[in-house]
Design a protein around this motif. Sequence first.
Motif, mmCIF file in Angstrom:
data_model
loop_
_atom_site.group_PDB
_atom_site.id
_atom_site.type_symbol
_atom_site.label_atom_id
_atom_site.label_comp_id
_atom_site.label_asym_id
_atom_site.label_seq_id
_atom_site.Cartn_x
_atom_site.Cartn_y
_atom_site.Cartn_z
ATOM 1 N N HIS A 181 -4.321 10.499 3.046
ATOM 2 C CA HIS A 181 -4.472 9.699 1.821
ATOM 3 C C HIS A 181 -5.672 8.763 1.926
ATOM 4 C CE1 HIS A 181 -0.669 10.965 0.044
ATOM 5 N NE2 HIS A 181 -0.224 11.012 1.295
ATOM 6 N N THR A 211 -8.364 5.808 -0.406
ATOM 7 C CA THR A 211 -8.288 4.663 -1.324
ATOM 8 C C THR A 211 -8.058 5.098 -2.772
ATOM 9 O OG1 THR A 211 -10.708 4.733 -1.315
ATOM 10 C CG2 THR A 211 -9.670 3.055 0.059
ATOM 11 N N SER A 247 -5.583 6.704 -3.754
ATOM 12 C CA SER A 247 -4.163 6.430 -4.025
ATOM 13 C C SER A 247 -3.737 5.221 -3.203
ATOM 14 C CB SER A 247 -3.285 7.659 -3.792
ATOM 15 O OG SER A 247 -3.338 8.133 -2.476
ATOM 16 N N ASP A 248 -2.949 5.420 -2.158
ATOM 17 C CA ASP A 248 -2.442 4.265 -1.412
ATOM 18 C C ASP A 248 -2.937 4.219 0.035
ATOM 19 O OD1 ASP A 248 -1.014 6.517 -0.756
ATOM 20 O OD2 ASP A 248 0.939 5.542 -0.708
ATOM 21 N N GLU A 295 -5.928 3.250 2.971
ATOM 22 C CA GLU A 295 -6.798 2.088 3.178
ATOM 23 C C GLU A 295 -8.252 2.459 3.483
ATOM 24 O OE1 GLU A 295 -5.245 -0.710 5.985
ATOM 25 O OE2 GLU A 295 -3.363 -0.975 4.875
ATOM 26 N N ASP A 329 -4.237 12.958 -1.981
ATOM 27 C CA ASP A 329 -3.816 11.700 -2.598
ATOM 28 C C ASP A 329 -2.689 11.917 -3.594
ATOM 29 O OD1 ASP A 329 -5.380 9.536 -1.474
ATOM 30 O OD2 ASP A 329 -7.130 10.522 -2.329
ATOM 31 N N HIS A 330 -1.934 10.846 -3.836
ATOM 32 C CA HIS A 330 -0.811 10.911 -4.762
ATOM 33 C C HIS A 330 -1.294 11.037 -6.205
ATOM 34 C CE1 HIS A 330 2.183 9.879 -1.712
ATOM 35 N NE2 HIS A 330 1.372 8.920 -1.299
ATOM 36 N N HIS A 375 -2.341 6.987 6.181
ATOM 37 C CA HIS A 375 -2.607 5.966 5.168
ATOM 38 C C HIS A 375 -3.461 4.827 5.730
ATOM 39 C CE1 HIS A 375 0.694 7.938 3.049
ATOM 40 N NE2 HIS A 375 0.475 7.188 1.986
#
Length: 218
Positions: free
Chosen positions: A10, A12, A14-15, A17, A39-40, A196
Amino acid sequence: MYKKGDFHIHSTASDGEFNPEEIIKISKERKVDIISITDHNTTKSIEEAIYYGEKYKIKVIPGVEISTRYKGSKVHILGYFRSDMYKKNSFKRYLKLIKNHNIKKLKNSLKGIININIGSNRLSTVSGIKLLKLFDALVVLAHPVSIDKKYVDEIMKLDFDGIEAKHYRNKLEDTEYFINKAIENNMFYTAGSDFHNTNPKDLKHGIIGDVFLNSEEI
């Protein structure tokens, strides 16, 4: 031939870093040479990731993770795209509707194309699979270890192409079980750190390459 693959990451968008360039650099440092950005409910980071992947010689498979429900239970599904269908504006629109839980509008938008089932204004798992396949994706059941145990076996019998048999949250026996399930059901299996961040206190998600497919599995 690729040596080490992590197919659940994932950004930036979505969630996560880290942005796509940072993800590619971390992958390089950890000797991961094939990845997927998942990503979500969005594909916003894919093109940038592909650009930096080419720069650092890391293969990037376009992907996405979609949130669905099965009999009220939360089920995440991963789509890995075999073509550039994920770039279509219609697909981006559909993802936005899913993200905003506007499933009634999604159902109306897809009327006559695919039938969308609604449960508590959430996308059903069956409908999520159909939507991803409509846009030329191979569909994988994400982290089955996290799914309600009373439903996991019947969920695995849905029209999935693969199972994320290797996941950061798995115990060794979980991984063995899901690999065997994939083989029994004539499906491929994937591996994902579900990256993440690099926070050691985050026990739900690993760092890129903590979980991976080796060259033989790839």
